[in-house]
Write a protein that holds these residues in place. Structure first.
Motif, PDB file in Angstrom:
ATOM      1  N   GLN A   1      60.236  54.086  63.422  1.00  0.00           N
ATOM      2  CA  GLN A   1      59.475  53.480  62.255  1.00  0.00           C
ATOM      3  C   GLN A   1      59.115  52.232  62.343  1.00  0.00           C
ATOM      4  O   GLN A   1      58.209  51.735  62.027  1.00  0.00           O
ATOM      5  CB  GLN A   1      60.297  53.783  61.193  1.00  0.00           C
ATOM      6  N   GLU A   2      59.992  51.466  62.971  1.00  0.00           N
ATOM      7  CA  GLU A   2      59.889  49.819  63.063  1.00  0.00           C
ATOM      8  C   GLU A   2      58.703  49.579  64.252  1.00  0.00           C
ATOM      9  O   GLU A   2      57.784  48.910  64.015  1.00  0.00           O
ATOM     10  CB  GLU A   2      61.146  49.103  63.717  1.00  0.00           C
ATOM     11  N   ARG A   3      58.858  50.492  65.234  1.00  0.00           N
ATOM     12  CA  ARG A   3      57.611  50.339  66.055  1.00  0.00           C
ATOM     13  C   ARG A   3      56.177  50.722  65.390  1.00  0.00           C
ATOM     14  O   ARG A   3      55.330  50.195  65.781  1.00  0.00           O
ATOM     15  CB  ARG A   3      57.846  51.095  67.335  1.00  0.00           C
ATOM     16  N   LEU A   4      56.132  51.620  64.808  1.00  0.00           N
ATOM     17  CA  LEU A   4      54.874  52.156  64.042  1.00  0.00           C
ATOM     18  C   LEU A   4      54.544  51.292  62.938  1.00  0.00           C
ATOM     19  O   LEU A   4      53.317  51.042  62.757  1.00  0.00           O
ATOM     20  CB  LEU A   4      54.947  53.678  63.622  1.00  0.00           C
ATOM     21  N   ASN A   5      55.530  50.551  62.382  1.00  0.00           N
ATOM     22  CA  ASN A   5      55.031  49.585  61.404  1.00  0.00           C
ATOM     23  C   ASN A   5      54.581  48.250  62.224  1.00  0.00           C
ATOM     24  O   ASN A   5      53.477  47.865  61.667  1.00  0.00           O
ATOM     25  CB  ASN A   5      56.346  48.911  60.708  1.00  0.00           C
TER      26      ASN A   5
ATOM     27  N   MET B   1      50.834  49.387  63.058  1.00  0.00           N
ATOM     28  CA  MET B   1      50.086  49.586  61.881  1.00  0.00           C
ATOM     29  C   MET B   1      49.468  48.035  61.169  1.00  0.00           C
ATOM     30  O   MET B   1      48.628  47.930  60.904  1.00  0.00           O
ATOM     31  CB  MET B   1      50.889  50.332  60.734  1.00  0.00           C
ATOM     32  N   GLN B   2      50.643  47.067  61.674  1.00  0.00           N
ATOM     33  CA  GLN B   2      49.881  45.586  61.253  1.00  0.00           C
ATOM     34  C   GLN B   2      49.182  45.364  62.146  1.00  0.00           C
ATOM     35  O   GLN B   2      48.218  44.478  61.949  1.00  0.00           O
ATOM     36  CB  GLN B   2      51.083  44.701  61.339  1.00  0.00           C
ATOM     37  N   GLN B   3      49.097  45.678  63.335  1.00  0.00           N
ATOM     38  CA  GLN B   3      48.152  45.061  64.490  1.00  0.00           C
ATOM     39  C   GLN B   3      46.893  45.670  64.513  1.00  0.00           C
ATOM     40  O   GLN B   3      45.740  44.957  64.438  1.00  0.00           O
ATOM     41  CB  GLN B   3      48.921  45.430  66.113  1.00  0.00           C
ATOM     42  N   VAL B   4      46.864  46.985  63.854  1.00  0.00           N
ATOM     43  CA  VAL B   4      45.508  47.681  63.831  1.00  0.00           C
ATOM     44  C   VAL B   4      44.882  47.664  62.504  1.00  0.00           C
ATOM     45  O   VAL B   4      43.702  48.204  62.382  1.00  0.00           O
ATOM     46  CB  VAL B   4      45.333  49.059  64.242  1.00  0.00           C
ATOM     47  N   GLY B   5      45.936  47.173  61.303  1.00  0.00           N
ATOM     48  CA  GLY B   5      45.313  47.094  60.199  1.00  0.00           C
ATOM     49  C   GLY B   5      45.340  48.123  59.110  1.00  0.00           C
ATOM     50  O   GLY B   5      44.673  48.530  58.100  1.00  0.00           O
ATOM     51  N   GLY B   6      46.799  48.838  59.452  1.00  0.00           N
ATOM     52  CA  GLY B   6      47.247  49.614  58.357  1.00  0.00           C
ATOM     53  C   GLY B   6      47.336  51.193  58.817  1.00  0.00           C
ATOM     54  O   GLY B   6      47.076  51.340  60.041  1.00  0.00           O
ATOM     55  N   GLN B   7      48.084  51.862  57.883  1.00  0.00           N
ATOM     56  CA  GLN B   7      48.273  53.097  58.492  1.00  0.00           C
ATOM     57  C   GLN B   7      47.250  54.016  58.575  1.00  0.00           C
ATOM     58  O   GLN B   7      46.961  54.926  59.459  1.00  0.00           O
ATOM     59  CB  GLN B   7      49.172  53.841  57.280  1.00  0.00           C
ATOM     60  N   THR B   8      46.174  53.866  57.656  1.00  0.00           N
ATOM     61  CA  THR B   8      44.898  54.558  57.618  1.00  0.00           C
ATOM     62  C   THR B   8      44.172  54.479  59.193  1.00  0.00           C
ATOM     63  O   THR B   8      43.740  55.318  59.666  1.00  0.00           O
ATOM     64  CB  THR B   8      43.884  54.292  56.626  1.00  0.00           C
ATOM     65  N   ARG B   9      44.089  53.089  59.448  1.00  0.00           N
ATOM     66  CA  ARG B   9      43.562  52.722  61.014  1.00  0.00           C
ATOM     67  C   ARG B   9      44.269  53.302  62.032  1.00  0.00           C
ATOM     68  O   ARG B   9      43.436  54.058  62.797  1.00  0.00           O
ATOM     69  CB  ARG B   9      43.430  51.237  61.018  1.00  0.00           C
ATOM     70  N   LEU B  10      45.409  53.282  61.856  1.00  0.00           N
ATOM     71  CA  LEU B  10      46.353  53.898  62.972  1.00  0.00           C
ATOM     72  C   LEU B  10      46.090  55.408  62.975  1.00  0.00           C
ATOM     73  O   LEU B  10      45.687  55.945  63.969  1.00  0.00           O
ATOM     74  CB  LEU B  10      47.829  53.531  62.800  1.00  0.00           C
ATOM     75  N   GLU B  11      46.087  56.042  61.829  1.00  0.00           N
ATOM     76  CA  GLU B  11      45.756  57.429  61.828  1.00  0.00           C
ATOM     77  C   GLU B  11      44.208  57.801  62.240  1.00  0.00           C
ATOM     78  O   GLU B  11      44.181  58.701  63.060  1.00  0.00           O
ATOM     79  CB  GLU B  11      45.932  57.931  60.508  1.00  0.00           C
TER      80      GLU B  11
ATOM     81  N   GLY C   1      49.837  37.388  56.935  1.00  0.00           N
ATOM     82  CA  GLY C   1      50.454  38.726  57.702  1.00  0.00           C
ATOM     83  C   GLY C   1      49.825  39.919  57.178  1.00  0.00           C
ATOM     84  O   GLY C   1      49.822  40.816  57.819  1.00  0.00           O
ATOM     85  N   SER C   2      49.207  39.829  56.045  1.00  0.00           N
ATOM     86  CA  SER C   2      48.808  40.949  55.450  1.00  0.00           C
ATOM     87  C   SER C   2      47.299  41.022  55.116  1.00  0.00           C
ATOM     88  O   SER C   2      46.692  41.950  54.409  1.00  0.00           O
ATOM     89  CB  SER C   2      49.716  41.591  54.444  1.00  0.00           C
ATOM     90  N   ALA C   3      46.692  39.695  54.633  1.00  0.00           N
ATOM     91  CA  ALA C   3      45.482  39.551  53.934  1.00  0.00           C
ATOM     92  C   ALA C   3      44.476  40.558  54.708  1.00  0.00           C
ATOM     93  O   ALA C   3      43.576  41.171  54.172  1.00  0.00           O
ATOM     94  CB  ALA C   3      45.274  38.309  53.966  1.00  0.00           C
ATOM     95  N   ALA C   4      44.393  40.431  56.090  1.00  0.00           N
ATOM     96  CA  ALA C   4      43.161  41.144  56.842  1.00  0.00           C
ATOM     97  C   ALA C   4      43.238  42.651  56.628  1.00  0.00           C
ATOM     98  O   ALA C   4      42.143  43.408  56.553  1.00  0.00           O
ATOM     99  CB  ALA C   4      43.210  40.506  58.346  1.00  0.00           C
ATOM    100  N   ALA C   5      44.626  42.979  56.239  1.00  0.00           N
ATOM    101  CA  ALA C   5      44.609  44.727  56.243  1.00  0.00           C
ATOM    102  C   ALA C   5      44.459  45.042  54.881  1.00  0.00           C
ATOM    103  O   ALA C   5      45.181  45.905  54.297  1.00  0.00           O
ATOM    104  CB  ALA C   5      45.909  44.995  56.674  1.00  0.00           C
ATOM    105  N   GLY C   6      43.917  44.015  53.945  1.00  0.00           N
ATOM    106  CA  GLY C   6      43.812  44.226  52.590  1.00  0.00           C
ATOM    107  C   GLY C   6      45.015  44.189  51.708  1.00  0.00           C
ATOM    108  O   GLY C   6      45.273  44.994  50.721  1.00  0.00           O
ATOM    109  N   GLY C   7      46.029  43.421  52.248  1.00  0.00           N
ATOM    110  CA  GLY C   7      47.345  43.177  51.623  1.00  0.00           C
ATOM    111  C   GLY C   7      48.285  44.262  51.963  1.00  0.00           C
ATOM    112  O   GLY C   7      49.398  44.450  51.460  1.00  0.00           O
ATOM    113  N   HIS C   8      47.887  45.357  52.783  1.00  0.00           N
ATOM    114  CA  HIS C   8      48.797  46.409  52.946  1.00  0.00           C
ATOM    115  C   HIS C   8      49.993  46.217  54.026  1.00  0.00           C
ATOM    116  O   HIS C   8      49.851  45.645  55.294  1.00  0.00           O
ATOM    117  CB  HIS C   8      48.045  47.417  53.899  1.00  0.00           C
ATOM    118  N   ILE C   9      51.179  46.394  53.618  1.00  0.00           N
ATOM    119  CA  ILE C   9      52.479  46.451  54.333  1.00  0.00           C
ATOM    120  C   ILE C   9      52.937  47.832  54.390  1.00  0.00           C
ATOM    121  O   ILE C   9      53.523  48.355  53.296  1.00  0.00           O
ATOM    122  CB  ILE C   9      53.301  45.410  53.866  1.00  0.00           C
ATOM    123  N   PRO C  10      53.122  48.430  55.392  1.00  0.00           N
ATOM    124  CA  PRO C  10      53.523  49.574  55.555  1.00  0.00           C
ATOM    125  C   PRO C  10      55.164  49.789  55.452  1.00  0.00           C
ATOM    126  O   PRO C  10      55.640  48.803  55.077  1.00  0.00           O
ATOM    127  CB  PRO C  10      53.384  50.303  57.092  1.00  0.00           C
TER     128      PRO C  10
END
Length: 458
Positions: free
Chosen positions: A99-103, A106-116, A226-235
């Motif tokens: 889970q930590e690695r996936l988090n 997700m932060q690197q690519v812009g969130g869970q939706t983008r990773l999926e 840390g989250s603005a570019a991803a629309g404020g999303h933190i997984p």
């Protein structure tokens, strides 16, 4: 490991084609078999791609073989760890590491939706596919760390290692200092707090009315880098990892609802919790920082003067007062000791410190405590602090007398690398390792770059 590296490969599109002109001929192939485990060419390419991108160096066949060696080492270590019945990796530990690695991804690519979208699978599917790869990685790491802990170095070995270098080749170190400090943050003015709340309220009104989306407003106005570019999303994040003021709101707000503005030490937030599972939450937030330039420092300065007087007049230990009164959590927990956040080193290069620190330190003798002074802290925040100069080492050529601890660590690191390499080569002898394709070709060209077991015929 194979599927995990595939994800990494997808995160650096185009890099491998630029590095490897043979891509048009061979897209993938088996390059090694370790026991019953396969290593694919794409795995080695992905592993190496991340390294090349990080170090900004060009591709070479020798580096490719080194990447293959590291993957072989991991599988050999995992195989021996599986044979060792005293090593057990629980499902909970695997789940936490995964889970930590996936988090992070997700932060690197812009969130869970983008990773999926990148991988074409849901997060649940990714976890299911990567879980056993992570277990193998953790088995290998646990087995390796057991060996590392057994490797020690004696003072005579440190001296022998150091004396192999000619005196005139030794580097000259700059002025070094060791510091402890007690920090207080100036309280923001009521006007600055009110302005931040008004901005957050206006943003919330725009979202709630449907004029704007939460994500769009976060990208435009949030001051959380840390989250603005991803629309404020933190997984998925543990409530315990959040500051108490934030965790209290996140724990009780209904799913999907936009919170009223609330304050934490970082500023004023609005929050939307997307999912809550146990103590894990997935959320979006917008941060509006309170203008620190309007803060009144008089209270912080008076507080620090009182703390300094107590230390000097009543001989109260500085570390005790730091734990009780410093508002910088990281150093307070260590009795005020300041360390380089990148390396953990206590010896700090004086010239690399912010000028606000240098001006304060210049007035001190070793053991003295400064009066309260303004400072830009190592995390970039402005505050006031009192500083004790614990040690000053003037610029000098490296020597055992002044730099023994640093030299000991370097000598131990070199010894560990040497002993581990010999140990790993011995471990390989009891695991069948076969090379194929590109690996076999390069191993024949560079016969000293790879070690296979005597059990296998290449």
């Amino acid at each position: 490991m194979r599927r995990f590296l595939t994800i990494l490969l997808l995160l650096v599109p185009g890099l491998l084609r630029a590095q490897s002109p043979a891509d048009d001929r061979v897209l993938d192939e088996i390059v090694a078999v370790v026991g019953n485990e396969l290593i694919l060419r794409s795995e080695v390419d992905a592993f190496l791609a991340g390294y090349l991108q990080q170090q900004r160096i060009p591709y070479s066949d020798e580096l490719w073989l080194e990447a293959l060696n590291q993957l072989i080492d991991q599988k050999v270590l995992a195989e021996h760890a599986r044979r060792d019945t005293t090593i057990q990796i629980s499902d909970d530990r695997v789940e936490q590491a995964l889970q930590e690695r996936l988090n992070q991804l997700m932060q690197q690519v812009g969130g869970q939706t983008r990773l999926e979208e990148i991988y074409g699978k849901t997060l649940t599917q990714l976890k299911a596919e990567l879980r056993e790869d992570f277990r193998e990685q953790m088995l290998a790491e646990t087995f390796r760390n057991r060996k590392l802990q057994q490797i020690r170095i004696t003072p005579s070995e440190v001296r022998a290692w150091f004396e192999q270098f000619p005196t005139d080749s030794l580097p000259t170190l700059p002025d070094l200092v060791r510091l402890s400090h007690i920090v207080r943050y100036p309280r923001p003015s009521e006007k600055a707090r009110q302005e931040a709340f008004e901005i957050a309220s206006a943003i919330r009104d725009s979202i709630v009315s449907g004029r704007s989306s939460f994500e769009d407003m976060a990208r435009r106005f949030s001051e959380d880098p840390g989250s603005a570019a991803a629309g404020g999303h933190i997984p998925d994040t543990r409530l315990a990892d959040l500051v108490p003021e934030f965790a209290a709101v996140a724990a009780r707000i209904p799913i999907g609802e936009i919170s009223q503005p609330f304050e934490t030490p970082f500023g004023v937030h609005i929050l939307r919790v997307n999912r809550r599972q146990g103590d894990l939450i997935d959320f979006n937030h917008i941060l509006i920082r309170i203008d620190e330039s309007q803060a009144d420092p008089s209270e912080a300065i008076a507080y620090l003067e009182a703390v300094r007087d107590s230390i000097l007049q009543y001989n109260i230990p500085f570390g005790l007062m730091a734990r009780r009164h410093s508002e910088e959590e990281a150093t307070a927990a260590q009795g005020g000791r300041v360390v380089d956040p990148r390396t953990g080193e206590r010896d700090l290069v004086l010239s690399a410190l912010d000028p606000t620190w240098q001006r304060t330190i210049d007035t001190l003798e070793v053991g003295e405590i400064s009066h309260p002074a303004e400072a830009v802290l190592l995390d970039g925040r402005r505050a006031y602090h009192i500083v004790r100069l614990d040690r000053f080492v003037p610029s000098h050529r490296v020597s055992l007398e002044t730099d023994y601890a640093r030299i000991e660590q370097l000598a131990l690191q070199e010894k560990r690398q040497r002993v581990l390499r010999q140990w790993l080569n011995e471990l390989r002898q009891s695991v069948v390792i076969r090379l194929a394709g590109k690996a076999r070709e390069l191993a024949e060209r560079y016969p000293d770059k790879i070690v296979t077991s005597t059990l296998a015929q290449r």
